[in-house]
Design a protein around this motif. Structure first.
Motif, PDB file in Angstrom:
ATOM      1  N   THR A 112       0.845  -1.187   0.000  1.00  0.00           N
ATOM      2  CA  THR A 112       0.000   0.000   0.000  1.00  0.00           C
ATOM      3  C   THR A 112       0.884   1.242   0.000  1.00  0.00           C
ATOM      4  O   THR A 112       2.019   1.212   0.491  1.00  0.00           O
ATOM      5  CB  THR A 112      -0.921   0.050   1.236  1.00  0.00           C
ATOM      6  OG1 THR A 112      -0.113   0.016   2.424  1.00  0.00           O
ATOM      7  CG2 THR A 112      -1.896  -1.100   1.237  1.00  0.00           C
ATOM      8  N   LYS A 123      -1.798  -7.774  -3.220  1.00  0.00           N
ATOM      9  CA  LYS A 123      -1.618  -8.203  -1.834  1.00  0.00           C
ATOM     10  C   LYS A 123      -1.187  -9.659  -1.758  1.00  0.00           C
ATOM     11  O   LYS A 123      -0.317 -10.022  -0.949  1.00  0.00           O
ATOM     12  CB  LYS A 123      -2.921  -7.996  -1.056  1.00  0.00           C
ATOM     13  CG  LYS A 123      -2.824  -8.353   0.411  1.00  0.00           C
ATOM     14  CD  LYS A 123      -4.106  -7.999   1.146  1.00  0.00           C
ATOM     15  CE  LYS A 123      -4.003  -8.349   2.623  1.00  0.00           C
ATOM     16  NZ  LYS A 123      -5.242  -7.977   3.362  1.00  0.00           N
ATOM     17  N   ASP A 158       1.476  -4.181   6.211  1.00  0.00           N
ATOM     18  CA  ASP A 158       1.063  -4.118   4.807  1.00  0.00           C
ATOM     19  C   ASP A 158       2.165  -4.552   3.839  1.00  0.00           C
ATOM     20  O   ASP A 158       2.408  -3.906   2.814  1.00  0.00           O
ATOM     21  CB  ASP A 158       0.594  -2.699   4.445  1.00  0.00           C
ATOM     22  CG  ASP A 158      -0.722  -2.329   5.107  1.00  0.00           C
ATOM     23  OD1 ASP A 158      -1.271  -3.159   5.851  1.00  0.00           O
ATOM     24  OD2 ASP A 158      -1.191  -1.192   4.904  1.00  0.00           O
ATOM     25  N   TYR A 187      -0.185  -5.830  14.799  1.00  0.00           N
ATOM     26  CA  TYR A 187      -0.918  -5.192  13.692  1.00  0.00           C
ATOM     27  C   TYR A 187      -1.345  -6.248  12.676  1.00  0.00           C
ATOM     28  O   TYR A 187      -2.451  -6.199  12.132  1.00  0.00           O
ATOM     29  CB  TYR A 187      -0.023  -4.147  13.047  1.00  0.00           C
ATOM     30  CG  TYR A 187      -0.620  -3.401  11.868  1.00  0.00           C
ATOM     31  CD1 TYR A 187      -1.062  -2.089  12.011  1.00  0.00           C
ATOM     32  CD2 TYR A 187      -0.712  -3.990  10.601  1.00  0.00           C
ATOM     33  CE1 TYR A 187      -1.591  -1.392  10.930  1.00  0.00           C
ATOM     34  CE2 TYR A 187      -1.239  -3.306   9.525  1.00  0.00           C
ATOM     35  CZ  TYR A 187      -1.668  -2.004   9.691  1.00  0.00           C
ATOM     36  OH  TYR A 187      -2.199  -1.316   8.617  1.00  0.00           O
ATOM     37  N   LYS A 213      -4.803  -1.641  19.551  1.00  0.00           N
ATOM     38  CA  LYS A 213      -5.771  -2.343  18.707  1.00  0.00           C
ATOM     39  C   LYS A 213      -7.046  -1.542  18.486  1.00  0.00           C
ATOM     40  O   LYS A 213      -7.740  -1.743  17.474  1.00  0.00           O
ATOM     41  CB  LYS A 213      -6.109  -3.704  19.324  1.00  0.00           C
ATOM     42  CG  LYS A 213      -5.057  -4.770  19.099  1.00  0.00           C
ATOM     43  CD  LYS A 213      -5.573  -6.131  19.560  1.00  0.00           C
ATOM     44  CE  LYS A 213      -4.621  -7.241  19.204  1.00  0.00           C
ATOM     45  NZ  LYS A 213      -5.129  -8.562  19.673  1.00  0.00           N
ATOM     46  N   LYS A 216      -6.275   0.488  15.575  1.00  0.00           N
ATOM     47  CA  LYS A 216      -6.224  -0.408  14.400  1.00  0.00           C
ATOM     48  C   LYS A 216      -7.635  -0.706  13.898  1.00  0.00           C
ATOM     49  O   LYS A 216      -7.888  -0.706  12.677  1.00  0.00           O
ATOM     50  CB  LYS A 216      -5.515  -1.718  14.776  1.00  0.00           C
ATOM     51  CG  LYS A 216      -5.490  -2.778  13.652  1.00  0.00           C
ATOM     52  CD  LYS A 216      -4.691  -2.322  12.452  1.00  0.00           C
ATOM     53  CE  LYS A 216      -4.351  -3.445  11.479  1.00  0.00           C
ATOM     54  NZ  LYS A 216      -5.484  -4.060  10.804  1.00  0.00           N
ATOM     55  N   ALA A 217      -8.563  -0.956  14.808  1.00  0.00           N
ATOM     56  CA  ALA A 217      -9.942  -1.231  14.393  1.00  0.00           C
ATOM     57  C   ALA A 217     -10.556  -0.021  13.691  1.00  0.00           C
ATOM     58  O   ALA A 217     -11.262  -0.160  12.683  1.00  0.00           O
ATOM     59  CB  ALA A 217     -10.773  -1.625  15.608  1.00  0.00           C
ATOM     60  N   MET A 219      -8.851   2.291  12.111  1.00  0.00           N
ATOM     61  CA  MET A 219      -8.152   2.384  10.824  1.00  0.00           C
ATOM     62  C   MET A 219      -8.824   1.491   9.788  1.00  0.00           C
ATOM     63  O   MET A 219      -9.068   1.906   8.646  1.00  0.00           O
ATOM     64  CB  MET A 219      -6.693   1.958  11.010  1.00  0.00           C
ATOM     65  CG  MET A 219      -5.889   1.860   9.728  1.00  0.00           C
ATOM     66  SD  MET A 219      -4.290   1.063  10.021  1.00  0.00           S
ATOM     67  CE  MET A 219      -3.543   1.255   8.397  1.00  0.00           C
ATOM     68  N   ASP A 220      -9.134   0.267  10.192  1.00  0.00           N
ATOM     69  CA  ASP A 220      -9.752  -0.684   9.271  1.00  0.00           C
ATOM     70  C   ASP A 220     -11.146  -0.216   8.836  1.00  0.00           C
ATOM     71  O   ASP A 220     -11.522  -0.345   7.664  1.00  0.00           O
ATOM     72  CB  ASP A 220      -9.847  -2.060   9.926  1.00  0.00           C
ATOM     73  CG  ASP A 220      -8.482  -2.704  10.120  1.00  0.00           C
ATOM     74  OD1 ASP A 220      -7.524  -2.274   9.448  1.00  0.00           O
ATOM     75  OD2 ASP A 220      -8.376  -3.625  10.948  1.00  0.00           O
ATOM     76  N   ARG A 221     -11.888   0.352   9.778  1.00  0.00           N
ATOM     77  CA  ARG A 221     -13.246   0.833   9.457  1.00  0.00           C
ATOM     78  C   ARG A 221     -13.216   2.008   8.487  1.00  0.00           C
ATOM     79  O   ARG A 221     -14.033   2.100   7.578  1.00  0.00           O
ATOM     80  CB  ARG A 221     -13.977   1.258  10.729  1.00  0.00           C
ATOM     81  CG  ARG A 221     -14.416   0.129  11.634  1.00  0.00           C
ATOM     82  CD  ARG A 221     -15.453   0.608  12.646  1.00  0.00           C
ATOM     83  NE  ARG A 221     -15.009   1.775  13.411  1.00  0.00           N
ATOM     84  CZ  ARG A 221     -14.344   1.709  14.569  1.00  0.00           C
ATOM     85  NH1 ARG A 221     -14.025   0.528  15.080  1.00  0.00           N
ATOM     86  NH2 ARG A 221     -13.989   2.805  15.210  1.00  0.00           N
ATOM     87  N   GLY A 223     -10.528   3.074   6.590  1.00  0.00           N
ATOM     88  CA  GLY A 223      -9.654   2.960   5.433  1.00  0.00           C
ATOM     89  C   GLY A 223      -8.461   3.888   5.442  1.00  0.00           C
ATOM     90  O   GLY A 223      -8.031   4.371   4.392  1.00  0.00           O
TER      91      GLY A 223
END
Length: 292
Positions: A112, A123, A158, A187, A213, A216-217, A219-221, A223
């Protein structure tokens, strides 16, 4: 020797050899010592002086030991790997003057974009791509070995070797050693204490980092890119995130680890040039309380 604590320029927000958002190298080095650490990594090649006389003088002035160099590349690109090997030649020439500097950390390219989060490489690798990737990691590690140095591969956020499954595949297909970054390991969904205990014979060097974390959650939601997540505190002061630092220390002791571990807190850009010293002091105290 026991376990000794070093620190990396990453904890001063240093990701590039030169950048206006990074503190001057001499301030960084001085503050590393002020925070209590005994050793340092070079960080990006060219940030600290890379001639023996200048670097030795600066280290002596601050009572610091050089413990490792760091270099990264895209292991799917043979030309990029060849360029890496050329830089390893120069780096090894420098590291050879420092008795504690046994490692060159081999960093893989991310799939990324660091700043935008856009996917810039596939990926998942095909079997043929994986074969090239593993062969080039081995090639870099072997090149370091020619100089009596350990080329320690660093699984990274990543990248194509991030999860425990991916790391174990690399261990199976090569004989390279690892620089286990425990924050990046979390991560990637892993558990660093048990992973270290399982693979300690292949892990002679570690980056001590912590991961939040909760961030991190989010971040994932949402993007976020990794750079954005860093500004939101995804990698936090060791001892304030997910990882039980005492359990990590005790695992090292259980397996007879002796040598350097390097504290890192991913920061870029820093909020101010006064921030890193405060955070590094907190990290040092937390790690000492955990037994380091």
């Amino acid at each position: 020797m026991g376990i000794r604590l070093a620190i990396a320029p990453d904890s001063w927000g240093v990701w590039f050899p030169d950048h206006e958002k990074q503190p001057p190298w001499d301030r960084c080095l001085r503050e590393m010592a002020e925070a209590g650490f005994e050793g340092v990594e070079l960080g990006p090649w060219g940030y600290f002086p890379n001639t023996y006389g200048a670097l030795q003088s600066a280290l002596n002035e601050n009572n610091l030991e050089l413990v490792a160099g760091t270099i990264g590349t895209n292991f799917l690109d043979d030309d990029a790997v060849a360029e890496m090997l050329s830089t390893i030649d120069d780096m090894a020439d420098l590291l050879g003057n420092f008795s504690e500097a046994k490692f060159i950390v081999l960093l893989p390219a991310m799939y990324t974009d660091l700043e935008t989060g856009e996917q810039v490489m596939e990926k998942q690798l095909t079997d043929e791509q994986w074969k090239k990737y593993a062969a080039n990691v081995q090639r870099a590690s072997d090149h370091c070995a020619k100089y009596g140095l350990i080329g320690a591969f660093h699984p990274h956020v990543d990248c194509h070797v991030e999860t425990e499954e991916e790391i174990e595949r690399l261990l199976k297909d090569t004989d390279v050693k690892l620089c286990l970054d425990i924050g990046h390991h979390v991560y990637g969904g892993g558990e660093p204490v048990s992973f270290y205990l399982k693979h300690f014979e292949r892990i002679p060097y570690l980056h001590i980092k912590d991961c939040d974390k909760t961030v991190k959650a989010k971040m994932d939601r949402e993007g976020w890119s990794f750079a954005k997540a860093v500004t939101e505190g995804i990698m936090t002061v060791p001892g304030t995130g997910t990882i039980d630092m005492k359990a990590m220390h005790d695992a090292l002791v259980e397996k007879g680890f002796s040598g350097w571990v390097t504290e890192e807190q991913d920061l870029f850009p820093v909020k101010s040039f006064d921030e890193p010293l405060r955070l590094a002091r907190e990290a040092f105290e937390n790690l000492k309380k955990a037994g380091f």
